[in-house]
Design a protein around this motif. Structure first.
Motif, short mmCIF file in Angstrom:
data_model
loop_
_atom_site.label_atom_id
_atom_site.label_comp_id
_atom_site.label_asym_id
_atom_site.label_seq_id
_atom_site.Cartn_x
_atom_site.Cartn_y
_atom_site.Cartn_z
N ASP A 67 -18.08 -52.91 -48.54
CA ASP A 67 -17.72 -53.17 -47.15
C ASP A 67 -18.32 -54.48 -46.65
O ASP A 67 -17.70 -55.19 -45.85
N ALA A 68 -19.52 -54.80 -47.11
CA ALA A 68 -20.13 -56.07 -46.71
C ALA A 68 -19.30 -57.24 -47.22
O ALA A 68 -19.09 -58.24 -46.52
N LEU A 69 -18.83 -57.13 -48.45
CA LEU A 69 -18.00 -58.18 -49.02
C LEU A 69 -16.65 -58.26 -48.30
O LEU A 69 -16.16 -59.35 -47.98
N LEU A 70 -16.04 -57.11 -48.02
CA LEU A 70 -14.77 -57.10 -47.30
C LEU A 70 -14.91 -57.74 -45.93
O LEU A 70 -14.04 -58.51 -45.50
N THR A 71 -15.99 -57.43 -45.23
CA THR A 71 -16.20 -58.02 -43.92
C THR A 71 -16.31 -59.53 -44.01
O THR A 71 -15.75 -60.27 -43.18
N ASP A 72 -16.99 -60.02 -45.04
CA ASP A 72 -17.08 -61.47 -45.25
C ASP A 72 -15.70 -62.07 -45.47
O ASP A 72 -15.37 -63.12 -44.91
N LEU A 73 -14.88 -61.41 -46.28
CA LEU A 73 -13.54 -61.92 -46.56
C LEU A 73 -12.66 -61.90 -45.31
O LEU A 73 -11.89 -62.82 -45.06
N VAL A 74 -12.77 -60.82 -44.54
CA VAL A 74 -11.98 -60.70 -43.31
C VAL A 74 -12.38 -61.77 -42.30
O VAL A 74 -11.52 -62.43 -41.69
N LEU A 75 -13.67 -61.96 -42.12
CA LEU A 75 -14.14 -62.99 -41.20
C LEU A 75 -13.67 -64.38 -41.63
O LEU A 75 -13.22 -65.19 -40.81
N ALA A 76 -13.78 -64.66 -42.92
CA ALA A 76 -13.35 -65.96 -43.42
C ALA A 76 -11.87 -66.18 -43.17
O ALA A 76 -11.44 -67.27 -42.78
N ALA A 77 -11.06 -65.14 -43.39
CA ALA A 77 -9.61 -65.26 -43.19
C ALA A 77 -9.27 -65.46 -41.73
O ALA A 77 -8.48 -66.35 -41.37
N TYR A 78 -9.84 -64.64 -40.86
CA TYR A 78 -9.56 -64.79 -39.43
C TYR A 78 -9.98 -66.17 -38.93
O TYR A 78 -9.26 -66.81 -38.15
N ASN A 79 -11.15 -66.63 -39.35
CA ASN A 79 -11.63 -67.93 -38.88
C ASN A 79 -10.80 -69.08 -39.43
O ASN A 79 -10.55 -70.06 -38.72
N ALA A 80 -10.34 -68.96 -40.67
CA ALA A 80 -9.49 -70.00 -41.23
C ALA A 80 -8.16 -70.05 -40.49
O ALA A 80 -7.63 -71.13 -40.21
N MET A 81 -7.59 -68.89 -40.18
CA MET A 81 -6.35 -68.86 -39.41
C MET A 81 -6.58 -69.42 -38.02
O MET A 81 -5.75 -70.18 -37.50
N GLY A 82 -7.70 -69.07 -37.39
CA GLY A 82 -8.03 -69.60 -36.08
C GLY A 82 -8.20 -71.11 -36.10
O GLY A 82 -7.74 -71.82 -35.20
N ASP A 83 -8.86 -71.62 -37.14
CA ASP A 83 -9.02 -73.07 -37.29
C ASP A 83 -7.65 -73.76 -37.32
O ASP A 83 -7.44 -74.78 -36.66
N SER A 84 -6.74 -73.20 -38.10
CA SER A 84 -5.42 -73.81 -38.26
C SER A 84 -4.65 -73.78 -36.95
O SER A 84 -4.01 -74.77 -36.56
N ALA A 85 -4.69 -72.67 -36.24
CA ALA A 85 -3.98 -72.54 -34.97
C ALA A 85 -4.56 -73.48 -33.91
O ALA A 85 -3.82 -74.17 -33.19
N GLU A 86 -5.89 -73.49 -33.80
CA GLU A 86 -6.54 -74.34 -32.81
C GLU A 86 -6.29 -75.82 -33.10
O GLU A 86 -6.02 -76.62 -32.19
N ARG A 87 -6.39 -76.19 -34.37
CA ARG A 87 -6.19 -77.59 -34.76
C ARG A 87 -4.75 -78.04 -34.47
O ARG A 87 -4.53 -79.13 -33.94
N ALA A 88 -3.79 -77.18 -34.77
CA ALA A 88 -2.39 -77.54 -34.54
C ALA A 88 -2.10 -77.72 -33.06
O ALA A 88 -1.42 -78.68 -32.66
N ALA A 89 -2.63 -76.83 -32.23
CA ALA A 89 -2.42 -76.95 -30.79
C ALA A 89 -3.10 -78.19 -30.23
O ALA A 89 -2.54 -78.89 -29.37
N ALA A 90 -4.31 -78.47 -30.70
CA ALA A 90 -5.04 -79.65 -30.22
C ALA A 90 -4.34 -80.94 -30.63
O ALA A 90 -4.26 -81.90 -29.84
#
Length: 238
Positions: A61-84
């Protein structure tokens, strides 16, 4: 006597045999969603000393949480960067909305397994901790910021599309949104925001999972058209 011992397959009709076969296949298809992510085993497979990662990832579960956080943040980075970048290029609210949606799609197509991890079927037995919710909200906060910007400027259309009356169930659905992330927005906007958010990930998931080829001759053009329509539906000026 077990069920399998009690059952005599020679007595099955062809229809019953097919039914039993389908049930067995369905069980195996369900089992494919069980993820084997034992950190120590993964470390050995990756050529890493398990002792080096044991403290950071004590269990699956600790590893899954790390993977989930990384995925969400990478998607957020892409969305925020594109809008900016769209805003920097002079795009209005609708153009920035479309760019944010395209940022989600671009990242998802480049990282399909990570996208499916966060927007596909939940991993059995795993409950994501609260910090993953904050990371997952980054993308919707970009879109929501554009809606609030239009509302504050008096440019957000409120009654431009017909809408059914809220059922009791729908009222219960939007109530926590109205008291939380979408507080201060008119009820019609809250309902439309929920609709377009699910539509966005429905479209992205449709393409990520390989179902777009027979539908759209130009998937990118279709997505841009749909994202624009969603922005107009939410009420952004155009």
């Amino acid at each position: 006597m077990t069920t399998s011992e009690a059952h005599d397959p020679r007595q099955d009709s062809p229809e019953a045999a097919v039914s039993r076969l389908r049930a067995e296949a369905g069980g195996r298809l369900a089992a494919r969603h069980r993820v084997d992510l034992d950190p120590a085993e993964l470390a050995r497979a990756a050529g890493v000393d398990p002792a080096l990662i044991e403290e950071r990832f004590p269990d699956r579960d600790a590893l899954l949480t790390d993977l989930v956080l990384a995925a969400y943040n990478a998607m957020g980075d892409s969305a925020e960067r594109a809008a900016a970048e769209a805003e920097k290029a002079g795009a209005e609210l609708l153009g920035r909305w479309v760019a944010c949606c395209e940022g989600v799609r671009t990242w998802a197509l480049a990282h399909p397994e990570e996208y499916v991890l966060i927007w596909g079927r939940p991993v059995p037995g795993y409950d994501a901790p609260p910090e993953t919710m904050a990371a997952g909200a980054r993308t919707v906060l970009v879109l929501l910021g554009l809606v609030r910007e239009a509302l504050a400027a008096g440019e957000l259309a409120l009654d431009h599309v017909p809408a059914p009356e809220l059922s009791e169930g729908m009222a219960r659905t939007i109530e926590p949104l109205a008291q939380g992330m979408l507080s201060g927005l008119p009820t019609p906007v809250i309902t439309r925001m929920l609709i377009v958010w699910t539509q966005l990930h429905g479209m992205v998931g449709f393409e990520v999972n390989g179902h777009i080829a027979g539908v759209a001759a130009d998937p990118a053009a279709f997505f841009t058209h749909a994202a624009t329509a969603m922005g107009q539906y939410i009420g952004l000026p155009h």
